[in-house]
Design an enzyme around this catalytic site. Structure first.
Site, PDB file in Angstrom:
ATOM      1  N   TYR A 209       0.809  -1.227   0.000  1.00  0.00           N
ATOM      2  CA  TYR A 209       0.000   0.000   0.000  1.00  0.00           C
ATOM      3  C   TYR A 209       0.838   1.270   0.000  1.00  0.00           C
ATOM      4  O   TYR A 209       0.304   2.375  -0.139  1.00  0.00           O
ATOM      5  CB  TYR A 209      -0.913   0.027   1.238  1.00  0.00           C
ATOM      6  CG  TYR A 209      -1.957  -1.046   1.241  1.00  0.00           C
ATOM      7  CD1 TYR A 209      -2.985  -1.041   0.302  1.00  0.00           C
ATOM      8  CD2 TYR A 209      -1.924  -2.075   2.181  1.00  0.00           C
ATOM      9  CE1 TYR A 209      -3.961  -2.038   0.296  1.00  0.00           C
ATOM     10  CE2 TYR A 209      -2.899  -3.072   2.186  1.00  0.00           C
ATOM     11  CZ  TYR A 209      -3.903  -3.041   1.241  1.00  0.00           C
ATOM     12  OH  TYR A 209      -4.869  -4.023   1.238  1.00  0.00           O
TER      13      TYR A 209
ATOM     14  N   HIS B 108      -4.316   6.248  -1.152  1.00  0.00           N
ATOM     15  CA  HIS B 108      -4.876   6.324   0.196  1.00  0.00           C
ATOM     16  C   HIS B 108      -3.813   6.678   1.235  1.00  0.00           C
ATOM     17  O   HIS B 108      -4.141   7.074   2.348  1.00  0.00           O
ATOM     18  CB  HIS B 108      -5.521   4.967   0.551  1.00  0.00           C
ATOM     19  CG  HIS B 108      -6.846   5.070   1.242  1.00  0.00           C
ATOM     20  ND1 HIS B 108      -7.550   6.250   1.395  1.00  0.00           N
ATOM     21  CD2 HIS B 108      -7.615   4.119   1.836  1.00  0.00           C
ATOM     22  CE1 HIS B 108      -8.687   6.004   2.052  1.00  0.00           C
ATOM     23  NE2 HIS B 108      -8.746   4.722   2.336  1.00  0.00           N
TER      24      HIS B 108
ATOM     25  N   PHE C 292      -5.129  -0.797  10.002  1.00  0.00           N
ATOM     26  CA  PHE C 292      -5.720  -0.492   8.702  1.00  0.00           C
ATOM     27  C   PHE C 292      -6.483   0.822   8.812  1.00  0.00           C
ATOM     28  O   PHE C 292      -6.840   1.269   9.907  1.00  0.00           O
ATOM     29  CB  PHE C 292      -6.581  -1.656   8.195  1.00  0.00           C
ATOM     30  CG  PHE C 292      -5.732  -2.694   7.528  1.00  0.00           C
ATOM     31  CD1 PHE C 292      -5.326  -2.533   6.214  1.00  0.00           C
ATOM     32  CD2 PHE C 292      -5.272  -3.793   8.233  1.00  0.00           C
ATOM     33  CE1 PHE C 292      -4.487  -3.454   5.601  1.00  0.00           C
ATOM     34  CE2 PHE C 292      -4.443  -4.728   7.640  1.00  0.00           C
ATOM     35  CZ  PHE C 292      -4.039  -4.551   6.313  1.00  0.00           C
TER      36      PHE C 292
ATOM     37  N   ASN D 191      -9.439   1.936   8.378  1.00  0.00           N
ATOM     38  CA  ASN D 191     -10.725   2.063   9.064  1.00  0.00           C
ATOM     39  C   ASN D 191     -10.601   1.897  10.584  1.00  0.00           C
ATOM     40  O   ASN D 191     -11.585   1.999  11.301  1.00  0.00           O
ATOM     41  CB  ASN D 191     -11.747   1.071   8.489  1.00  0.00           C
ATOM     42  CG  ASN D 191     -11.283  -0.369   8.612  1.00  0.00           C
ATOM     43  OD1 ASN D 191     -10.118  -0.640   8.862  1.00  0.00           O
ATOM     44  ND2 ASN D 191     -12.190  -1.300   8.439  1.00  0.00           N
TER      45      ASN D 191
ATOM     46  N   ASP E  62      -5.776  11.651   2.292  1.00  0.00           N
ATOM     47  CA  ASP E  62      -6.099  11.764   0.871  1.00  0.00           C
ATOM     48  C   ASP E  62      -7.520  12.315   0.737  1.00  0.00           C
ATOM     49  O   ASP E  62      -8.384  12.031   1.548  1.00  0.00           O
ATOM     50  CB  ASP E  62      -5.973  10.403   0.183  1.00  0.00           C
ATOM     51  CG  ASP E  62      -6.828   9.341   0.868  1.00  0.00           C
ATOM     52  OD1 ASP E  62      -6.678   9.140   2.085  1.00  0.00           O
ATOM     53  OD2 ASP E  62      -7.668   8.708   0.200  1.00  0.00           O
TER      54      ASP E  62
ATOM     55  N   ASN F 109     -12.969   6.585   5.635  1.00  0.00           N
ATOM     56  CA  ASN F 109     -13.047   5.645   6.758  1.00  0.00           C
ATOM     57  C   ASN F 109     -12.064   5.944   7.876  1.00  0.00           C
ATOM     58  O   ASN F 109     -12.344   5.685   9.049  1.00  0.00           O
ATOM     59  CB  ASN F 109     -12.860   4.207   6.266  1.00  0.00           C
ATOM     60  CG  ASN F 109     -14.064   3.740   5.463  1.00  0.00           C
ATOM     61  OD1 ASN F 109     -15.176   4.210   5.672  1.00  0.00           O
ATOM     62  ND2 ASN F 109     -13.844   2.830   4.533  1.00  0.00           N
TER      63      ASN F 109
END
Length: 196
Positions: free
Chosen positions: A18, A23, A69, A71, A96, A117
């Site tokens: 990632y 994100h 993560f 969220n 973002d 989130n």
């Protein structure tokens, strides 16, 4: 200093797959700030994230990139903020932003989560207090809400990536202005910036 910020959070998803996805734009700001101030972000399991401390204008500023993560970002933010007794109004979250094009970044104080989130979880874990600062890093929008999840988890094309990084770099300089002067002066500079 009227706009006292004691914690700067850069939102991201953990893991190398990632690292360069849209994100994670918020984390790039914190990484750049750490680099400029010559400090290393170190994993701290107590706060579920990577942390460092820098001094700007004689004031301590804690840096945090949650390693949860996206969220679950609030778990990390709340753990550190509660430990150091940092109020939501003293926190800035870099993230973002779909509603801004690549190459644009904006400061904002308070507001909703806009479907993000990470912000949603932070608001919830901070007792629904939305009064923290946001640094919104534009990543553009895929055009349809059904495409958003895939869009934010992929890498931007090289030209857009360059624009996002330029905006993040400019935002780092403007954070300096915000901390030494005030939000209005920092907004005046950042909000007129557009990456080439």
């Amino acid at each position: 200093m009227s706009d006292q910020i004691r914690l700067l959070v850069g939102l991201a998803n953990p893991g190398p797959e990632y690292a360069k996805t849209r994100h994670n734009a918020g984390a790039w700001v914190v990484e750049e700030l750490a680099r400029i101030h010559n400090v290393s972000l170190k994993e701290d399991k107590k706060y579920f994230g990577l942390t460092a401390r820098i001094s700007v204008g004689g004031e301590d500023l804690r840096l945090l990139i949650p390693t949860t993560f996206m969220n679950l970002s609030g778990k990390s933010v709340a753990a550190l903020a509660n430990f150091f007794q940092i109020k939501p109004e003293e926190i800035m979250v870099a993230h973002d932003e779909l509603d801004l094009p690549p190459g644009v970044a904006k400061f904002k104080k308070g507001g909703g989560h806009g479907g993000h989130n990470g912000l949603r979880d932070i608001i919830s874990k901070m007792g629904n207090n939305k009064e923290f600062y946001r640094l919104r890093i534009g990543i553009g929008h895929p055009g349809h809400k059904d495409k958003v999840a895939g869009f934010v988890l992929t890498k931007a094309p090289a030209n857009e990536q360059s624009q996002i990084e330029q905006a993040a770099d400019e935002a780092v300089r403007c954070i300096d202005i915000l901390l030494k002067d005030d939000l209005a002066k920092a907004q005046n500079r950042l909000h007129t910036f557009k990456a080439q």
